[in-house]
Design a protein around this motif. Structure first.
Motif, PDB file in Angstrom:
ATOM      1  N   GLY A  93       0.496  -1.246   0.251  1.00  0.00           N
ATOM      2  CA  GLY A  93       0.198   0.188   0.299  1.00  0.00           C
ATOM      3  C   GLY A  93       0.662   1.119   0.306  1.00  0.00           C
ATOM      4  O   GLY A  93       2.279   1.239  -0.250  1.00  0.00           O
ATOM      5  N   THR A  94      -0.203   2.489   0.505  1.00  0.00           N
ATOM      6  CA  THR A  94       0.863   3.583   0.677  1.00  0.00           C
ATOM      7  C   THR A  94       0.821   3.863   1.557  1.00  0.00           C
ATOM      8  O   THR A  94      -0.254   4.393   2.422  1.00  0.00           O
ATOM      9  N   PRO A  95       2.235   4.030   2.549  1.00  0.00           N
ATOM     10  CA  PRO A  95       1.918   4.602   4.043  1.00  0.00           C
ATOM     11  C   PRO A  95       1.288   6.054   4.057  1.00  0.00           C
ATOM     12  O   PRO A  95       1.401   6.919   2.949  1.00  0.00           O
ATOM     13  N   ARG A  96       0.732   6.568   4.997  1.00  0.00           N
ATOM     14  CA  ARG A  96       0.156   7.616   5.256  1.00  0.00           C
ATOM     15  C   ARG A  96       1.046   8.917   5.086  1.00  0.00           C
ATOM     16  O   ARG A  96       0.824   9.547   5.237  1.00  0.00           O
ATOM     17  N   ASN A  97       2.342   8.383   6.206  1.00  0.00           N
ATOM     18  CA  ASN A  97       3.393   9.482   5.757  1.00  0.00           C
ATOM     19  C   ASN A  97       4.469   8.369   5.726  1.00  0.00           C
ATOM     20  O   ASN A  97       4.533   7.208   5.207  1.00  0.00           O
ATOM     21  N   GLY A  98       6.089   8.924   5.334  1.00  0.00           N
ATOM     22  CA  GLY A  98       7.269   8.713   4.586  1.00  0.00           C
ATOM     23  C   GLY A  98       7.594   8.057   6.867  1.00  0.00           C
ATOM     24  O   GLY A  98       8.749   7.985   6.522  1.00  0.00           O
ATOM     25  N   LEU A  99       7.094   8.100   7.633  1.00  0.00           N
ATOM     26  CA  LEU A  99       7.141   7.561   8.653  1.00  0.00           C
ATOM     27  C   LEU A  99       7.645   5.896   9.294  1.00  0.00           C
ATOM     28  O   LEU A  99       6.578   6.076   9.712  1.00  0.00           O
ATOM     29  N   TRP A 100       8.086   5.314   8.650  1.00  0.00           N
ATOM     30  CA  TRP A 100       8.199   3.632   8.753  1.00  0.00           C
ATOM     31  C   TRP A 100       9.499   3.842   9.404  1.00  0.00           C
ATOM     32  O   TRP A 100      10.652   4.129   9.063  1.00  0.00           O
ATOM     33  N   THR A 101       9.311   2.053  10.201  1.00  0.00           N
ATOM     34  CA  THR A 101      10.881   1.843  10.560  1.00  0.00           C
ATOM     35  C   THR A 101      10.511  -0.080  10.694  1.00  0.00           C
ATOM     36  O   THR A 101       9.788  -0.617  10.381  1.00  0.00           O
ATOM     37  N   LEU A 102      11.071  -0.765  10.247  1.00  0.00           N
ATOM     38  CA  LEU A 102      11.665  -2.485  10.337  1.00  0.00           C
ATOM     39  C   LEU A 102      12.412  -2.469  10.695  1.00  0.00           C
ATOM     40  O   LEU A 102      13.579  -2.155  10.585  1.00  0.00           O
ATOM     41  N   GLU A 103      13.051  -3.725  11.638  1.00  0.00           N
ATOM     42  CA  GLU A 103      13.523  -4.215  12.495  1.00  0.00           C
ATOM     43  C   GLU A 103      14.145  -5.535  12.507  1.00  0.00           C
ATOM     44  O   GLU A 103      13.612  -5.848  13.208  1.00  0.00           O
ATOM     45  N   LEU A 104      15.342  -6.309  11.886  1.00  0.00           N
ATOM     46  CA  LEU A 104      15.379  -7.990  12.404  1.00  0.00           C
ATOM     47  C   LEU A 104      16.038  -7.966  12.883  1.00  0.00           C
ATOM     48  O   LEU A 104      17.340  -7.062  13.566  1.00  0.00           O
ATOM     49  N   SER A 105      16.137  -9.147  14.206  1.00  0.00           N
ATOM     50  CA  SER A 105      16.776  -9.118  15.207  1.00  0.00           C
ATOM     51  C   SER A 105      18.192 -10.222  14.784  1.00  0.00           C
ATOM     52  O   SER A 105      18.188 -10.669  13.802  1.00  0.00           O
ATOM     53  N   PRO A 106      18.938 -10.174  15.027  1.00  0.00           N
ATOM     54  CA  PRO A 106      20.549 -10.441  14.821  1.00  0.00           C
ATOM     55  C   PRO A 106      20.303 -11.956  14.619  1.00  0.00           C
ATOM     56  O   PRO A 106      20.948 -12.092  13.474  1.00  0.00           O
ATOM     57  N   GLU A 107      19.648 -12.435  14.652  1.00  0.00           N
ATOM     58  CA  GLU A 107      19.740 -14.157  15.047  1.00  0.00           C
ATOM     59  C   GLU A 107      18.861 -14.733  13.861  1.00  0.00           C
ATOM     60  O   GLU A 107      18.705 -15.806  13.330  1.00  0.00           O
ATOM     61  N   GLY A 108      17.903 -13.438  13.073  1.00  0.00           N
ATOM     62  CA  GLY A 108      17.214 -13.916  12.040  1.00  0.00           C
ATOM     63  C   GLY A 108      15.590 -14.507  12.532  1.00  0.00           C
ATOM     64  O   GLY A 108      14.935 -15.016  12.504  1.00  0.00           O
ATOM     65  N   SER A 109      14.712 -14.846  14.081  1.00  0.00           N
ATOM     66  CA  SER A 109      14.010 -15.421  14.400  1.00  0.00           C
ATOM     67  C   SER A 109      12.496 -14.357  14.520  1.00  0.00           C
ATOM     68  O   SER A 109      12.132 -15.235  14.365  1.00  0.00           O
ATOM     69  N   ALA A 110      13.012 -13.047  14.089  1.00  0.00           N
ATOM     70  CA  ALA A 110      11.470 -12.081  14.891  1.00  0.00           C
ATOM     71  C   ALA A 110      12.807 -10.745  13.275  1.00  0.00           C
ATOM     72  O   ALA A 110      13.024 -10.341  13.588  1.00  0.00           O
ATOM     73  N   GLY A 111      10.954 -10.031  14.314  1.00  0.00           N
ATOM     74  CA  GLY A 111      11.449  -8.573  14.032  1.00  0.00           C
ATOM     75  C   GLY A 111      10.152  -8.015  14.394  1.00  0.00           C
ATOM     76  O   GLY A 111       9.108  -8.265  15.089  1.00  0.00           O
ATOM     77  N   PHE A 112      10.284  -6.555  14.298  1.00  0.00           N
ATOM     78  CA  PHE A 112       9.396  -5.396  14.399  1.00  0.00           C
ATOM     79  C   PHE A 112       9.270  -4.170  12.967  1.00  0.00           C
ATOM     80  O   PHE A 112      10.357  -4.369  12.598  1.00  0.00           O
ATOM     81  N   VAL A 113       7.452  -3.936  13.313  1.00  0.00           N
ATOM     82  CA  VAL A 113       7.680  -3.332  12.128  1.00  0.00           C
ATOM     83  C   VAL A 113       7.405  -1.978  12.489  1.00  0.00           C
ATOM     84  O   VAL A 113       5.657  -2.272  13.254  1.00  0.00           O
ATOM     85  N   PHE A 114       6.876  -0.954  12.363  1.00  0.00           N
ATOM     86  CA  PHE A 114       5.625   0.368  12.004  1.00  0.00           C
ATOM     87  C   PHE A 114       6.213   0.501  10.961  1.00  0.00           C
ATOM     88  O   PHE A 114       6.765   1.177   9.739  1.00  0.00           O
ATOM     89  N   LEU A 115       4.346   0.350  10.173  1.00  0.00           N
ATOM     90  CA  LEU A 115       4.439   1.150   8.809  1.00  0.00           C
ATOM     91  C   LEU A 115       2.718   1.861   8.012  1.00  0.00           C
ATOM     92  O   LEU A 115       2.038   0.548   8.875  1.00  0.00           O
ATOM     93  N   PRO A 116       2.803   2.945   8.544  1.00  0.00           N
ATOM     94  CA  PRO A 116       1.539   3.366   8.750  1.00  0.00           C
ATOM     95  C   PRO A 116       0.613   3.213   7.695  1.00  0.00           C
ATOM     96  O   PRO A 116       0.595   4.665   6.891  1.00  0.00           O
ATOM     97  N   LEU A 117      -0.138   2.359   6.997  1.00  0.00           N
ATOM     98  CA  LEU A 117      -0.801   2.670   6.370  1.00  0.00           C
ATOM     99  C   LEU A 117      -1.674   2.546   6.248  1.00  0.00           C
ATOM    100  O   LEU A 117      -3.081   3.228   5.705  1.00  0.00           O
ATOM    101  N   GLU A 118      -2.514   2.603   7.775  1.00  0.00           N
ATOM    102  CA  GLU A 118      -3.633   3.082   7.942  1.00  0.00           C
ATOM    103  C   GLU A 118      -3.998   3.766   9.000  1.00  0.00           C
ATOM    104  O   GLU A 118      -2.741   3.798   9.949  1.00  0.00           O
ATOM    105  N   ARG A 119      -5.239   4.531   9.512  1.00  0.00           N
ATOM    106  CA  ARG A 119      -4.905   5.560  10.844  1.00  0.00           C
ATOM    107  C   ARG A 119      -4.945   4.851  11.638  1.00  0.00           C
ATOM    108  O   ARG A 119      -4.229   5.818  13.035  1.00  0.00           O
ATOM    109  N   ASP A 120      -5.147   3.843  12.303  1.00  0.00           N
ATOM    110  CA  ASP A 120      -5.334   3.454  13.780  1.00  0.00           C
ATOM    111  C   ASP A 120      -3.244   1.818  13.496  1.00  0.00           C
ATOM    112  O   ASP A 120      -3.570   0.855  14.295  1.00  0.00           O
TER     113      ASP A 120
END
Length: 335
Positions: A93-120
């Motif tokens: 989709g189209t982000p509501r703004n350019g302020l998104w972030t994503l980080e992968l864990s060093p050993e590759g088991s998980a990650g987290f992301v903030f991607l403002p595609l929706e209001r909430d």
């Protein structure tokens, strides 16, 4: 989520001035790339004709994030587990703004992301084993994964990999930059830079000062944004970042505060160990040993492919390159 975070959302890391080499990271005597190997990942093949404009990879090279340009402002985001090619997380989709972030864990088991595609929109934890976990009703504002991948944290607090609360915010948290966090040297720790100091944190007790960081005065002169993220060397001694005033890509030595220019314009950059940095120059790759300032010859991709995105793993050391034409390459590195 606090406004100061959204005005400059990004993740990065910390430093160990007393010890230049972290455990599990091998310093290469000569950062010599092998022949580019096309990566044919089934979960990504449908996007082959799209511009592959961003890459991230876990330190162990197993978890890969890709962003593909579908149009001028719409993107396809995907995380895949390279050993088996399995999709882990995706969004479009189209982000509501350019302020998104994503980080992968060093050993590759998980990650987290903030991607403002929706209001909430909220932070999401994605995992190679298990369904994604939305982080709702929390005050997390970004940061990094701890060494070992069991938890992550930033200035606003720490959370376990299952999303449960681990610890409260760090002291003086409103003045601590999320962008200056990265995995610690010791197991299950994070490090971050603040007020000229290197802080180590286990996510539970108070952080401890473990050294000085002499790039502190330069921090305000550089961009700290998701589109031009700072990059720390594997041991955290060096940081590659972009100057606000000129857009130049520079490297600062946290032990001495010495800073020098790599490129006169913003460009993706990635470290393969404690001292070897690679970046893109007009669609080709260039490397440097920052200790000696010796540069490698320009390295072009096969068939005239133009590189537009770059990431690197450290254990094993390898470069991952995305192209204008939607091709993905891996370049193993050796002594």
């Amino acid at each position: 989520m606090r406004v100061s975070f959204l005005s400059a959302l990004l993740l990065a890391g910390t430093l160990l001035p007393q010890c230049r080499h972290g455990p599990g990271v091998e310093v290469l005597a000569a950062s010599t790339p092998g022949s580019p190997e096309p990566l044919e990942v089934p979960a990504l093949l449908e996007l082959r004709d799209k511009r592959l404009d961003q890459l991230r990879v876990s330190a162990d090279g197993s978890l890969l994030f890709t962003r593909w340009a579908l149009s001028e402002d719409a993107f396809d985001y995907r995380v895949v587990h390279l050993p088996d090619g399995a999709p882990v997380w995706s969004a479009k989709g189209t982000p509501r703004n350019g302020l998104w972030t994503l980080e992968l864990s060093p050993e590759g088991s998980a990650g987290f992301v903030f991607l403002p595609l929706e209001r909430d929109s909220s932070f999401i934890i994605f995992r190679t084993a298990g369904a994604p976990i939305p982080m709702t009703d929390v005050e997390f504002t970004g940061g990094a994964w701890a060494q070992g991948g069991g938890w992550f944290g930033g200035s606003s607090g720490a959370y376990n990999a299952d999303g449960t609360r681990r610890g409260k915010s760090v002291p003086d948290w409103l003045k601590v930059e999320e962008e200056l966090f990265l995995p610690g040297i010791r197991p299950s720790t994070l490090r971050y830079m603040h007020d000229g100091h290197v802080m180590e944190w286990d996510g539970r007790g108070p952080p401890t000062t473990v050294g000085a960081w002499h790039c502190s005065q330069q921090a305000k002169q550089h961009r700290l944004t998701p589109s031009e993220p700072v990059r720390f060397s594997a041991d955290g001694r060096y940081i590659a970042w972009v100057l606000r005033s000129t857009g130049a890509l520079t490297v600062c030595d946290g032990e001495s505060g010495t800073e020098f220019e790599l490129a006169s314009h913003p460009t993706p950059a990635a470290w393969v160990d404690n001292q070897h940095l690679w970046w893109l120059d007009a669609g080709a790759l260039v490397g440097m040993d920052v200790l000696t300032r010796e540069r490698t010859p320009r390295l072009s991709l096969p068939d005239g492919a133009k590189a537009v995105s770059l990431a690197a793993s450290t254990s094993p050391p390898a470069l991952f390159v995305g192209t204008e034409q939607g091709r993905l390459f891996r370049l193993p590195l050796s002594r």
